[in-house]
Design an enzyme around this catalytic site. Structure first.
Site, mmCIF file in Angstrom:
data_model
loop_
_atom_site.group_PDB
_atom_site.id
_atom_site.type_symbol
_atom_site.label_atom_id
_atom_site.label_comp_id
_atom_site.label_asym_id
_atom_site.label_seq_id
_atom_site.Cartn_x
_atom_site.Cartn_y
_atom_site.Cartn_z
ATOM 1 N N GLY A 205 0.108 -11.987 -7.466
ATOM 2 C CA GLY A 205 -1.113 -11.966 -6.665
ATOM 3 C C GLY A 205 -1.874 -10.667 -6.821
ATOM 4 N N ASN A 206 -2.819 -10.441 -5.945
ATOM 5 C CA ASN A 206 -3.559 -9.183 -5.995
ATOM 6 C C ASN A 206 -3.880 -8.729 -4.570
ATOM 7 O OD1 ASN A 206 -6.336 -10.209 -5.242
ATOM 8 N ND2 ASN A 206 -5.818 -11.545 -6.970
ATOM 9 N N ARG A 207 -4.465 -7.573 -4.448
ATOM 10 C CA ARG A 207 -4.613 -6.953 -3.126
ATOM 11 C C ARG A 207 -5.856 -7.392 -2.363
ATOM 12 N NH1 ARG A 207 -4.537 -0.859 -4.271
ATOM 13 N NH2 ARG A 207 -4.898 -0.725 -2.026
ATOM 14 N N SER A 208 -6.606 -8.322 -2.891
ATOM 15 C CA SER A 208 -7.849 -8.697 -2.213
ATOM 16 C C SER A 208 -7.578 -9.331 -0.838
ATOM 17 C CB SER A 208 -8.618 -9.680 -3.101
ATOM 18 O OG SER A 208 -9.801 -10.032 -2.468
#
Ligand code: CTP
Length: 411
Positions: A205-208
């Site tokens: 995933g990512n930090r958004s």
């Protein structure tokens, strides 16, 4: 205001009497259009007494007034409460075999539905698919609530309380009155970050957080737009801020593939699409059905084979219809503003969007913060706006740039 209250045939029709009454007490002119079935639950005299208007169910009555289209054309708002599974299905397909059906097809006004049915009927894929269709056309939905249903069972399916329906109706009318600079514009915003599963418990995933996308939805709704948010793993606090906005619909998505399917489904009816979500460029080629265990691995190094995801934004640009505005985002790590804009310009050229909102991110920048700076590049690469401040202020700056695009008569 002129309000049409459609009533379909469910036990909750008795509660619709209170909806009509509260609306009338607020000073609105209420026209009631029951279905034949609804009259089994509450009879014509009640509806006529409450609304002080004649009540008919069929297109063959009052033909001289062309009532089957006039009611819808003259309405400022159409409410369907209760909306049964059958009426929702008819709405989704455009069936107009009664006065309510023709009214719904003839109206340009906002439509608010308050579904009411048994839990199984509500959860049935057919009903859910119909709801998705209606939402994609901008139909506003309130409820259903969870609770006691007819008989002994309980679950989601109870019609929302009359006071809540009326409250939502008043908000919709106020938004229509307010006529912001984006009134009538349909905007799809993707927000958050996609997650690509590795196995049932892990993902890439990512930090958004979805904050910037959420702020865009809020700002656009406040300016009169109808907004669909495609929320990819958006933080609960962000969702809570937009969940109750009458002009905002939220659809949750997980992976890039989910997001692509959802955005393509909504693209046809969108005037503006803003891809604010951080989309994973790669996904795990073969997702494990069971949890990956250390003892099954071949040694101290684990290799995962990743394959490229489709570029959703480029697909949207390729399929863009005339007049549709497509806006991309670019979150970049760069040493200074010039380098940031350089990265932005090359991305803009690759994507072919109308506008690209570029922002700087880093270990300590961008994601968790409530502030942001968006450098807005136009199709030719020129910097047309620098929108900074809170994420809401940055959102308004980007919306100003969207509204100011040349040749956009509708915005
Ligand atoms: N995007 C998309 N589909 C993808 C990847 C990105 O639609 N598979 C969209 C994002 O929503 C965003 C824009 O494209 O609006 C730019 O995303 P970004 O990840 O910065 O672009 P990439 O093409 O992946 O470029 P990079 O090589 O910098 O990762």
């Amino acid at each position: 205001m002129n309000i049409v209250l459609g009533v379909s045939g469910g036990i909750a029709a008795y509660k619709a009497v209170m909806v009509a009454r509260l609306l009338a007490e607020e000073g609105h002119d209420v026209h009631i259009v029951p279905t034949e079935d609804a009259l089994h639950f509450v009879g014509k005299p009640t509806w006529e007494a409450i609304s002080r208007h004649p009540v008919t169910t069929s297109v063959h009555e009052n033909v001289a007034e062309v009532r089957h289209v006039a009611l819808g054309q003259q309405a400022d708002l159409v409410i369907v409460a209760p909306a049964t599974a059958n009426t929702l299905a008819k709405m989704a397909t455009g069936i107009a075999d009664n006065l309510l059906g023709t009214t719904l097809l003839a109206t340009q006004a906002p439509v608010l539905v308050a579904p009411a049915m048994h839990t199984q009927m509500w959860l049935h894929p057919a009903t859910q698919a119909n709801m998705a269709t209606l939402r994609s056309r901008g139909v506003q939905v309130i409820g259903p609530d969870k609770g006691r249903l007819t008989g002994a069972d309980s679950g989601p399916g109870r019609m929302s309380e009359p006071a809540e329906i009326v409250q939502r109706a008043i908000e919709l009318l106020a938004a229509r009155e307010a006529h912001g600079d984006l009134a009538g514009v349909r905007i799809v915003v993707s927000a958050g970050g996609t997650r690509e599963p590795i196995d049932p418990v892990r993902y890439i995933g990512n930090r958004s957080s979805g904050r910037q996308g959420g702020a865009l939805a809020q700002a656009a709704a406040a300016r009169g737009a109808t907004v669909t948010v495609l929320a990819a793993n958006v933080e609960d606090a962000v969702l809570a801020e937009i969940a109750d906005l009458p002009a905002v619909d939220i659809e949750q998505v997980g992976t890039a593939a989910d997001l692509q399917e959802a955005v393509q489904r909504h693209a046809d009816s969108a005037d503006v699409i803003v891809m604010a979500a951080a989309v994973a460029d790669y996904r795990v080629e073969s997702v494990h059905d069971t949890k990956l265990r250390k003892e099954e691995a071949s040694g101290p190094v684990l290799s995962l084979e990743l394959v490229e995801n489709p570029d959703i934004l480029r697909g949207l640009v390729a399929a863009r219809r005339p007049g549709q505005i497509i806006v991309g985002f670019a979150a970049e790590t760069a040493s200074d503003e010039d380098a940031l804009l350089e990265l932005g310009r090359s991305k803009l050229a690759r994507k072919g969007v109308d506008l690209l909102a570029v922002n700087a991110v880093g270990w300590t920048q961008g994601f968790e913060s409530t502030e942001n700076t968006l450098y807005v590049l136009a199709a030719g690469g020129e910097l047309v706006a620098t929108a900074s401040g809170t994420k809401r202020e940055a959102a308004d700056g980007l919306l100003d740039a969207i509204a100011g695009l040349p040749g956009r008569q509708k915005l």
